[in-house]
Write a protein that holds these residues in place. Structure first.
Motif, PDB file in Angstrom:
ATOM      1  N   MET A   1       0.846  -1.192   0.000  1.00  0.00           N
ATOM      2  CA  MET A   1       0.000   0.000   0.000  1.00  0.00           C
ATOM      3  C   MET A   1       0.880   1.239   0.000  1.00  0.00           C
ATOM      4  SD  MET A   1      -3.291   0.739   2.417  1.00  0.00           S
ATOM      5  CE  MET A   1      -2.356   0.715   3.937  1.00  0.00           C
ATOM      6  N   SER A   2       0.543   2.190  -0.844  1.00  0.00           N
ATOM      7  CA  SER A   2       1.369   3.392  -1.005  1.00  0.00           C
ATOM      8  C   SER A   2       1.201   4.340   0.172  1.00  0.00           C
ATOM      9  CB  SER A   2       0.977   4.120  -2.294  1.00  0.00           C
ATOM     10  OG  SER A   2       0.974   3.249  -3.402  1.00  0.00           O
ATOM     11  N   ASN A   3       2.159   5.184   0.348  1.00  0.00           N
ATOM     12  CA  ASN A   3       2.087   6.241   1.353  1.00  0.00           C
ATOM     13  C   ASN A   3       2.609   7.537   0.723  1.00  0.00           C
ATOM     14  OD1 ASN A   3       1.788   7.666   3.679  1.00  0.00           O
ATOM     15  ND2 ASN A   3       3.639   6.878   4.668  1.00  0.00           N
ATOM     16  N   PRO A   4       1.739   8.466   0.379  1.00  0.00           N
ATOM     17  CA  PRO A   4       0.280   8.436   0.555  1.00  0.00           C
ATOM     18  C   PRO A   4      -0.402   7.466  -0.402  1.00  0.00           C
ATOM     19  CG  PRO A   4       0.905  10.358  -0.714  1.00  0.00           C
ATOM     20  CD  PRO A   4       2.190   9.714  -0.278  1.00  0.00           C
ATOM     21  N   LEU A   5      -1.688   7.173  -0.121  1.00  0.00           N
ATOM     22  CA  LEU A   5      -2.461   6.286  -0.974  1.00  0.00           C
ATOM     23  C   LEU A   5      -2.641   6.909  -2.355  1.00  0.00           C
ATOM     24  CD1 LEU A   5      -5.238   5.474   1.647  1.00  0.00           C
ATOM     25  CD2 LEU A   5      -3.446   3.905   0.901  1.00  0.00           C
ATOM     26  N   LYS A   6      -2.435   6.125  -3.380  1.00  0.00           N
ATOM     27  CA  LYS A   6      -2.600   6.595  -4.755  1.00  0.00           C
ATOM     28  C   LYS A   6      -4.041   6.355  -5.190  1.00  0.00           C
ATOM     29  CE  LYS A   6       1.808   7.612  -5.346  1.00  0.00           C
ATOM     30  NZ  LYS A   6       2.335   7.224  -4.012  1.00  0.00           N
ATOM     31  N   ILE A   7      -4.702   7.434  -5.622  1.00  0.00           N
ATOM     32  CA  ILE A   7      -6.132   7.418  -5.908  1.00  0.00           C
ATOM     33  C   ILE A   7      -6.392   7.827  -7.356  1.00  0.00           C
ATOM     34  CG2 ILE A   7      -8.389   8.338  -5.239  1.00  0.00           C
ATOM     35  CD1 ILE A   7      -6.964   6.700  -3.051  1.00  0.00           C
ATOM     36  N   ALA A   8      -7.387   7.193  -7.975  1.00  0.00           N
ATOM     37  CA  ALA A   8      -7.849   7.595  -9.308  1.00  0.00           C
ATOM     38  C   ALA A   8      -9.326   7.962  -9.234  1.00  0.00           C
ATOM     39  CB  ALA A   8      -7.649   6.475 -10.317  1.00  0.00           C
ATOM     40  N   THR A   9      -9.725   8.971  -9.987  1.00  0.00           N
ATOM     41  CA  THR A   9     -11.139   9.316 -10.136  1.00  0.00           C
ATOM     42  C   THR A   9     -11.673   8.615 -11.369  1.00  0.00           C
ATOM     43  OG1 THR A   9     -10.903  11.477  -9.067  1.00  0.00           O
ATOM     44  CG2 THR A   9     -12.786  11.181 -10.528  1.00  0.00           C
ATOM     45  N   LEU A  10     -12.723   7.837 -11.184  1.00  0.00           N
ATOM     46  CA  LEU A  10     -13.330   7.116 -12.307  1.00  0.00           C
ATOM     47  C   LEU A  10     -14.585   7.840 -12.751  1.00  0.00           C
ATOM     48  CD1 LEU A  10     -12.874   3.384 -11.192  1.00  0.00           C
ATOM     49  CD2 LEU A  10     -11.246   4.962 -12.271  1.00  0.00           C
ATOM     50  N   SER A  11     -14.384   8.706 -13.730  1.00  0.00           N
ATOM     51  CA  SER A  11     -15.423   9.451 -14.434  1.00  0.00           C
ATOM     52  C   SER A  11     -15.718  10.807 -13.789  1.00  0.00           C
ATOM     53  CB  SER A  11     -16.727   8.659 -14.543  1.00  0.00           C
ATOM     54  OG  SER A  11     -17.717   9.406 -15.230  1.00  0.00           O
ATOM     55  N   PHE A  12     -15.896  11.778 -14.657  1.00  0.00           N
ATOM     56  CA  PHE A  12     -16.362  13.100 -14.248  1.00  0.00           C
ATOM     57  C   PHE A  12     -17.820  13.299 -14.668  1.00  0.00           C
ATOM     58  CE2 PHE A  12     -12.105  13.836 -13.113  1.00  0.00           C
ATOM     59  CZ  PHE A  12     -12.074  14.956 -12.293  1.00  0.00           C
ATOM     60  N   TRP A  13     -18.560  12.180 -14.738  1.00  0.00           N
ATOM     61  CA  TRP A  13     -19.987  12.275 -15.062  1.00  0.00           C
ATOM     62  C   TRP A  13     -20.740  13.037 -13.986  1.00  0.00           C
ATOM     63  CZ3 TRP A  13     -24.519  10.730 -12.670  1.00  0.00           C
ATOM     64  CH2 TRP A  13     -25.675  10.741 -13.456  1.00  0.00           C
ATOM     65  N   HIS A  14     -20.460  12.729 -12.724  1.00  0.00           N
ATOM     66  CA  HIS A  14     -21.211  13.342 -11.627  1.00  0.00           C
ATOM     67  C   HIS A  14     -20.659  14.728 -11.304  1.00  0.00           C
ATOM     68  CE1 HIS A  14     -23.358  13.826  -7.852  1.00  0.00           C
ATOM     69  NE2 HIS A  14     -24.098  12.801  -8.199  1.00  0.00           N
ATOM     70  N   VAL A  15     -21.542  15.633 -10.923  1.00  0.00           N
ATOM     71  CA  VAL A  15     -21.117  17.006 -10.640  1.00  0.00           C
ATOM     72  C   VAL A  15     -20.197  17.096  -9.422  1.00  0.00           C
ATOM     73  CG1 VAL A  15     -23.098  18.091 -11.758  1.00  0.00           C
ATOM     74  CG2 VAL A  15     -23.225  17.486  -9.317  1.00  0.00           C
ATOM     75  N   HIS A  16     -20.195  16.074  -8.559  1.00  0.00           N
ATOM     76  CA  HIS A  16     -19.330  16.103  -7.384  1.00  0.00           C
ATOM     77  C   HIS A  16     -17.960  15.466  -7.627  1.00  0.00           C
ATOM     78  CE1 HIS A  16     -22.231  17.959  -4.890  1.00  0.00           C
ATOM     79  NE2 HIS A  16     -23.033  16.911  -4.768  1.00  0.00           N
TER      80      HIS A  16
END
Length: 326
Positions: free
Chosen positions: A1-16
């Motif tokens: 597990m990475s430090n910091p955690l490596k994150i991906a956003t899956l889709s910008f469909w939602h306004v949030h």
């Protein structure tokens, strides 16, 4: 597990999607490293905005060893497919509500994350706001006596156009297939899970009235009534066609409680009660669950029950009849 955690956003469909991407950048324990979207133009724009890599192959992204978790803000109708694939790839999941279009799909997602040992949490932010904490304390003390009625309203004017322009809420939010529902399914989730928190997750009956003020394809004005076996009534209101204060009203045999976000005012039997600071939000809790190898039991249970009531409300509105809840 990475430090910091490596994150991906899956889709910008939602306004949030942008809000959660900002959280991934701002949290000291996470780093936003990639974006995927089935709409390449939208995905590239989101990736450029946040200085992340755009990846057009979801399976390739999920297969990466240097990716720990994903923020899922896809169209609601593909939640199950994307989340199960992410879980099977060993990626922790933070997702926008509702969890899935059906209860069966929601339960499949939970089962997949549990089987894979990954951490799931759903964005139910108002559960962790200060007024919710204060209201729970009032109810625990029995100050209102036996609750008989509750009403929660949340709305904005995103469907309403002005000066010849369409409202600010994207038209994709009114796509029956992708969104699976309008104001109730999206914004109404917050009054739903709060009503379930205050009055109970298992009503006996559900009825609903939906209307479309702006005529954009799905309801932008919704009222749901939940009837409980102990004779309580819960009223859930949501809209995209008016910009009103967020309101909570709870009535009992021995008192009344009202809250409005206009001034952040909580009144119990006419007396103002202090509202504490918010608790850590769902994203911060998600990071903690990953780091501590714990499960978000209450959040997950409430996310499934939220899905159950939203499905029942949509069925009641479509059939124009009272639904027996189960």
């Amino acid at each position: 597990m990475s430090n910091p955690l490596k994150i991906a956003t899956l889709s910008f469909w939602h306004v949030h999607a942008g809000d959660y991407s900002k959280q991934a950048q701002a949290h000291p324990g996470t780093e936003l490293v990639a974006v995927w979207d089935d709409d390449a133009e939208r995905g590239r724009e989101g990736a450029e905005r946040f200085g992340a890599e755009y990846v057009d192959d979801l399976d390739a992204l999920l297969a990466r060893d240097d990716l720990d978790g994903v923020v899922i803000t896809t169209p609601t109708d593909v939640h199950r497919d994307v989340m199960v694939r992410a879980a099977q790839a060993g990626k922790h999941i933070f997702t926008e509500k509702v969890l899935a279009p059906t209860v069966a799909e929601a339960e499949e997602i939970v089962a997949a994350t549990d089987a894979a040992g990954v951490k799931l949490i759903v964005s139910l932010p108002r559960l962790y706001h200060g007024y919710t904490t204060a209201i729970r304390e009032v109810l625990d003390k029995g100050t209102l006596g036996t609750l008989t009625y509750g009403r929660v309203r949340l709305s904005h004017d995103g469907a309403i156009g002005r000066d010849g322009k369409e409202g600010w809420l994207p038209q994709r939010f009114f796509d029956p297939k992708a969104a699976i529902g309008g104001a109730l399914t999206d914004l109404g989730c917050h009054p739903v899970y709060l009503t379930q928190l205050f009055l109970g997750a298992q009503p006996e009956t559900v009825s609903a009235t939906y209307r479309s003020v702006a005529g954009r394809g799905l309801e932008d004005n919704a009222v749901v009534v939940a009837g409980y076996g102990d004779q309580r009534i819960g009223v859930i209101e949501a809209g995209f066609a008016s910009n009103n204060p967020f309101t909570i009203e709870l009535f009992g045999t021995e008192g009344t409680l009202t809250y409005t976000d206009r001034g952040n005012v909580l009144l119990v039997n006419g007396e103002q009660v202090d509202v504490p600071e918010h608790s850590p939000d769902a994203f911060a809790q998600w990071v903690d669950h990953i780091n501590n190898d714990t499960r978000a039991d209450e959040n997950i249970a409430r996310a499934v029950e939220l899905t159950r009531l939203v499905v029942a409300a949509n069925a009641a509105a479509e059939s124009n009849r009272v639904i027996s809840y189960s």
